[in-house]
Write a protein that holds these residues in place. Sequence first.
Motif, mmCIF file in Angstrom:
data_model
loop_
_atom_site.group_PDB
_atom_site.id
_atom_site.type_symbol
_atom_site.label_atom_id
_atom_site.label_comp_id
_atom_site.label_asym_id
_atom_site.label_seq_id
_atom_site.Cartn_x
_atom_site.Cartn_y
_atom_site.Cartn_z
ATOM 1 N N ASP A 1 -3.135 9.409 -8.227
ATOM 2 C CA ASP A 1 -3.046 8.222 -7.375
ATOM 3 C C ASP A 1 -3.546 8.537 -5.969
ATOM 4 N N THR B 1 0.530 7.724 2.586
ATOM 5 C CA THR B 1 -0.229 8.958 2.376
ATOM 6 C C THR B 1 0.159 9.960 3.440
ATOM 7 N N VAL C 1 -4.783 6.602 -1.969
ATOM 8 C CA VAL C 1 -4.929 5.462 -1.074
ATOM 9 C C VAL C 1 -6.379 5.463 -0.604
ATOM 10 N N LEU D 1 0.837 -1.198 0.000
ATOM 11 C CA LEU D 1 0.000 0.000 0.000
ATOM 12 C C LEU D 1 0.876 1.254 0.000
ATOM 13 N N TRP D 2 0.483 2.232 -0.831
ATOM 14 C CA TRP D 2 1.242 3.480 -0.893
ATOM 15 C C TRP D 2 1.104 4.247 0.420
ATOM 16 N N THR E 1 -6.232 4.599 -8.693
ATOM 17 C CA THR E 1 -5.928 5.716 -9.592
ATOM 18 C C THR E 1 -7.242 6.247 -10.156
ATOM 19 N N ARG F 1 -1.830 10.000 -2.616
ATOM 20 C CA ARG F 1 -0.596 9.219 -2.426
ATOM 21 C C ARG F 1 0.547 10.177 -2.144
ATOM 22 N N ASN G 1 -4.786 0.588 -3.312
ATOM 23 C CA ASN G 1 -4.201 1.634 -4.156
ATOM 24 C C ASN G 1 -5.150 1.903 -5.318
#
Length: 849
Positions: free
Chosen positions: A636, A584, A638, A581-582, A620, A707, A618
């Motif tokens: 992008d 944030t 989260v 997971l990105w 977009t 993100r 994730n």
Amino acid sequence: MIGAEGLPGGLPRTLLATEQAAIMEQLAEGVILTDTAGRITYVNDAAARLYGVRQPGVGPQDYAGAYQLLTEDGRPYPSHQLPLTRAVRDGEVVSDARWRIRRADGSEIIAQGSARPIRDNHGKQLGAVLAMHDETARVQAERALREETQALETLNRVGATVASELELERIVQTVTDAGVALIGASMGAFFYNATNEAGESMLLYTLSGIDRHAFDRYPMPRTSLLFRPTLAGESLVRSDDVLRDPRYGKSPPYHGLPPDHPPVRSYLAVPVVSRSGRVLGGLFFGHPEPGRFLPRHEQLMAGIAAHAAIAIDNANLYAVAQREVEERRAAEERLRELNETLEQRVETRTRERDRAWKHSRDLQAVLDERGRFLQVNDAWCAMLGWQPADVVGHHAYEFIHADDRPAGERAFFTHLARGPAFENRMRHKDGSFRCISWVVSQDEDTIYASGRDVSEQKEQARALAQAEAALRQSQKMEAVGHLTGGIAHDFNNMLAVVIGSLDMLRRRLPEGGPERRHAGNAMEAADRAATLTQRLLAFARQQPLSPKPVDANALVAGMYELLRHAIGADIRLDVLLADELWPTLADANQLENAILNLAVNARDAMPGGGRLTIETANVTLDKRYAAGHADVEPGDYVSITVTDAGVGMPPEVARRAFDPFFTTKQTGQGTGLGLSQVYGFVKQSGGHVAIYSEPGHGTSVKVYLPRMTGEAAEQETGVSAAPLPAGRQELVLLVDDEPAVRQINAEALRELGYRVLEADGAVGALDMLDAHPDVALLLTDVVMPDIDGRRLAAEARRRRPGLKVLFTTGYSPAAVQHNGKLDADAPLLGKPYTLDELGRKLRQVLEGA
């Protein structure tokens, strides 16, 4: 009735018996008596009124001299032809004579009457009598009838003339001349469109009543606003005075008549429009006198314009027919010359036509009058999935959406013939529908149709409408946010006084006493009120945030036990965490509060138990999604999704779910600020929140946070739970524009062991700062009139580099402008706060912790 002193020569009134005079005065006709010399001896009231005087007062004059008589055409009446003159001089009886009279006020009327000699019993002539009445109305009616008859005859004559005329220039010259004659114009013109042999459009004109060379130095009338409504076919234009008409300006750029134009004041112009709606040209008429054209003239010229339109259409059709005849003759000649290669050429042309038909991207179809397909092209397969064999022989209704069909098969041909273009929904082979824009034409019992897929354009239009609706919702929420933020700020100032006073009061009361307990209860209620205002500030996006790099997976996992206790044992909690997971950037505490709020709302939607799912991912968001939602930037994100299996919400409730104070719960079970706080926090963090719900199928709330890119910031060290440090008699400069808040804060500072200087604004604070070099810390409110706390701190540090500053606020407009982010060297203490919080924050700032 005229008195004796007004009679010519002083003739006595007794010439008429009293009874006769009385009778004469009652007559409706005017009566004039003369003697044998032709001088007037009597005039009754009717005659006096006819001449426009109450009492004539005529001296010793003859009839012609006393009253200005004119012939019907307006010329002076010859004296020897006057009816009275003939009756006096010749003893002639004149019957049904008609003449004009110029009245005393200068106006004119038309009179009709008779004159006869007056004789005594022995036949001796004593004079003459004239009896007359006003014939003006009847004469004018006769004249109007004659003019109308002449106009109709002219219209009929023009119609008959131009109907048989096929030469365009003669047609327009005829109607122009007829128009000038019909309405009495001094000049007329017909500007019309024509096409030369090369296919170029030209603007030509004919003139009547004026020399053609008078227009040689002027541009074509299409450049003038005076001509534009007519040449555009928009409307008939009539102006009583073009030089005073407000529709046409006089200053450059010139919109009225150009300088040195032939004199025109009255103006009338009529468009000439063909039966197909094409503007053929316009008839234009002028007169140097104002007010010469009347509504009747508009009607006459509308008739002339109709005749002209028909004749021009016929002439154009004849010209086209002639060209076609010539072309056919030439074609026949070419055919004779190319007879040997005719078959090959026909075959080539056929292949070209079939190729265009076959490879067209649009739907092509030929149908009979019952709506059955006779032939279709290959585009039906590419666009709708149907092979030509699947379509040919079938009725069009089999492929048209039921709601788009006309009633009955017999109406199909009539329905298509109503207009050349329409839209309907055509069924795809997979069962879906496409919106097709059709253009059709007909040839006897055969229909030719060409259709283009406009589904994407329709979808774009719907997306635009949704985006506009979302923008309106965003603007509404923004307005409500400003209102709630202002209320929360004022309420926080009041709570600062309440909580500070209760905190100090509680510390001074003995342990275990009822007063200490009451103070504690009041403090607990004030804390709940402070939490409520924080939710208002969160919705208004005016709460101070401390964004830090956040791993949403770790945050959600760390909340598991808290969530488990919050939702209860009868609800199953599932947590689905995305791999890789990105990160944030968000305020972790506020994010936890948001997730907890969503979980509690989900619990309330499942009173009988159920399943609650929290999922990270994730995501977009593309431009198409952003176009349909206001305040969303593509990119992008989260996502954290909270889904329940509860009762769900109808669309009208889901649309209002984020509105503050809106709740579906019973009174006393909720404030309606939970989702509002989530909405405000997410928007303030640069994110997006969406809600999906169906009655009976549960609700899903998706939180999107941007993100974070770049290196993660270092985690902030937690606040120490060490005992509250006391002050060391440092001098604190306290600045607040609210007297009650300033007073309770000053007492709190002294309670904590600090010396205090108080100021109600920036000006007084700076003066005190200059006068007390031992000030160790500036404690200032952020929002103040004139000069706010940030500007005050900047000036104070300019004068005293290194001065410690602590800000306090209920909300900060600057925090809103910067999405709630504060500079690292600008510590902030939110109102309301307790004595413990104030003490710890002061030591942190003073000791640089």
